[in-house]
Scaffold this motif. Structure first.
Motif, short mmCIF file in Angstrom:
data_model
loop_
_atom_site.label_atom_id
_atom_site.label_comp_id
_atom_site.label_asym_id
_atom_site.label_seq_id
_atom_site.Cartn_x
_atom_site.Cartn_y
_atom_site.Cartn_z
N ASN A 85 -4.14 17.25 -8.45
CA ASN A 85 -3.82 16.18 -7.49
C ASN A 85 -3.69 14.87 -8.24
N CYS A 86 -2.45 14.54 -8.62
CA CYS A 86 -2.22 13.39 -9.48
C CYS A 86 -1.48 12.26 -8.74
N ALA A 87 -0.79 12.59 -7.65
CA ALA A 87 -0.03 11.54 -6.95
C ALA A 87 -0.97 10.44 -6.50
N GLY A 88 -0.54 9.22 -6.67
CA GLY A 88 -1.37 8.11 -6.24
C GLY A 88 -0.79 6.80 -6.70
N TYR A 89 -1.27 5.72 -6.08
CA TYR A 89 -0.86 4.40 -6.54
C TYR A 89 -1.93 3.38 -6.16
N GLY A 90 -1.83 2.21 -6.78
CA GLY A 90 -2.78 1.13 -6.49
C GLY A 90 -2.04 -0.18 -6.37
N MET A 91 -2.62 -1.14 -5.65
CA MET A 91 -2.03 -2.47 -5.50
C MET A 91 -3.06 -3.50 -5.93
N ILE A 92 -2.72 -4.23 -7.01
CA ILE A 92 -3.62 -5.28 -7.50
C ILE A 92 -3.37 -6.57 -6.71
N GLY A 93 -4.45 -7.25 -6.35
CA GLY A 93 -4.31 -8.53 -5.65
C GLY A 93 -5.37 -8.64 -4.58
N ASP A 94 -5.55 -9.87 -4.09
CA ASP A 94 -6.56 -10.07 -3.05
C ASP A 94 -6.17 -9.33 -1.78
N PHE A 95 -7.15 -8.72 -1.15
CA PHE A 95 -6.93 -7.85 -0.01
C PHE A 95 -6.02 -8.47 1.05
N GLU A 96 -6.32 -9.72 1.42
CA GLU A 96 -5.60 -10.30 2.56
C GLU A 96 -4.17 -10.72 2.20
N ARG A 97 -3.85 -10.77 0.89
CA ARG A 97 -2.51 -11.20 0.48
C ARG A 97 -1.53 -10.03 0.37
N ILE A 98 -2.03 -8.81 0.45
CA ILE A 98 -1.16 -7.64 0.33
C ILE A 98 -0.90 -7.09 1.74
N PRO A 99 0.37 -6.84 2.09
CA PRO A 99 0.64 -6.33 3.44
C PRO A 99 -0.14 -5.04 3.73
N VAL A 100 -0.38 -4.85 5.01
CA VAL A 100 -1.30 -3.76 5.39
C VAL A 100 -0.71 -2.36 5.11
N VAL A 101 0.63 -2.25 5.17
CA VAL A 101 1.21 -0.90 4.99
C VAL A 101 0.98 -0.37 3.56
N PRO A 102 1.33 -1.15 2.52
CA PRO A 102 0.99 -0.64 1.18
C PRO A 102 -0.52 -0.51 0.95
N GLN A 103 -1.31 -1.34 1.63
CA GLN A 103 -2.77 -1.20 1.47
C GLN A 103 -3.25 0.14 2.01
#
Ligand SMILES: NC(=O)c1ccc[n+]([C@@H]2O[C@H](COP(=O)([O-])OP(=O)(O)OC[C@H]3O[C@@H](n4cnc5c(N)ncnc54)[C@H](OP(=O)(O)O)[C@@H]3O)[C@@H](O)[C@H]2O)c1
Length: 264
Positions: A85-103
């Motif tokens: 199980n290797c599929a995955g991604y991450g989003m760097i940045g403050d929680f509230e500044r990243i849109p909810v869908v990619p979060q």
């Protein structure tokens, strides 16, 4: 009965490297099932492989794809010798500044899909089958500026260790793989809203090394593998030092990295 290896996230980075390294050996495997969204990338990898390959161009954040995967297993009834199980991604940045869908998408792919695929494959596993779960050293400590990703990987690590114990009587071996930063396209996605802490660049390892160590750990029946000395030291520190000050320090470091970035 067909013996298969399933690799998710096989179109890039660590997943693609698993396919490449495992294709060199594993002569008793009849077929590799490679899963990711980008079909053309998977076709390219298939052409370079000696084993028979089945391409599953699925978006693992969608329930429909997970249901189709489950149906396919029920139709084919293979022996799943290895699930990676290797599929995955991450989003760097403050929680509230990243849109909810990619979060929340991080939870869908990193946690829900991984759990679903593991559950779907288990009836088709037998003694000596293996499960490798891509966790991360981000699982060791809550990370300001990488909060959802770190939490998702903490889930993967916790789930994998518990599952390893549950499945030990069946002699199905589960390994959680915990690298620090790996030089892959991961950061092209991760750095859309923020930058990686500059200090992490010095601990970067290659996908080749991560895969070699992960396969070795799996065959030694290890439940967890941490890649590289800096990450082993980090893990040790999170076990012995109080976490509150460490989270505070991580937050300060993140702030300093962002200030350096804005000066550039
Ligand atoms: N690179 C690092 O620093 C690092 C460190 C620790 C752990 N990890 C973990 O290692 C794993 C692999 O990362 P990587 O470094 O190899 O990154 P990568 O090169 O970006 O690969 C990510 C893979 O996941 C697939 N994927 C992403 N979203 C998907 C979705 N919705 N449905 C199906 N597949 C999807 C991508 O395929 P498509 O885009 O074609 O769908 C790609 O094959 C991830 O779980 C990551 O969290 C990475």
């Amino acid at each position: 009965m067909k013996h298969i290896v399933i690799i998710t996230g096989a179109s890039s980075g660590i997943g693609r490297e698993f396919a490449r390294q495992m294709d060199q050996g594993f002569s008793s495997i009849d077929e590799f099932w490679l899963v990711a969204r980008r079909q053309e990338r998977l076709e390219e990898i298939k052409r370079a492989m000696r084993h028979r390959v089945r391409i599953l161009a699925f978006d693992l954040s969608e329930m429909d794809s997970l249901a189709r995967f489950w149906e396919l297993l029920n139709e084919e009834k293979p022996v799943v010798r290895m699930l990676i199980n290797c599929a995955g991604y991450g989003m760097i940045g403050d929680f509230e500044r990243i849109p909810v869908v990619p979060q929340t998408g991080q939870l869908d792919v990193n946690c829900r899909a991984l759990t679903w695929l593991t559950h779907a494959c288990l009836p088709y596993m037998q003694k000596n089958s293996r499960i490798l779960q891509m966790a991360s050293s981000a699982a060791f400590l809550p990370q300001p500026g990488f909060a959802v990703y770190a939490a998702s990987k903490a889930y993967v690590l916790s789930f994998s260790r518990a599952l390893a114990q549950e499945l030990s009587s069946k002699k199905i071996y589960v390994t959680a793989v915990c690298p620090g930063p790996v030089s892959t396209a991961f950061f092209d996605v991760a750095e859309q809203y923020g930058k990686m802490m500059s200090v992490k660049k010095y601990t970067m390892v290659s996908a080749k090394r991560v895969v070699r160590e992960a396969l070795c750990a799996s065959f030694r029946r290890k439940r967890m593998v941490i890649c590289g000395f800096p990450m082993r030291a980090f893990y040790f520190a999170t076990r012995v030092l109080p976490q509150g000050p460490m989270i505070f320090a991580a937050g300060q470091w993140k702030g300093r990295s962002q200030n350096e970035e804005s000066k550039d």
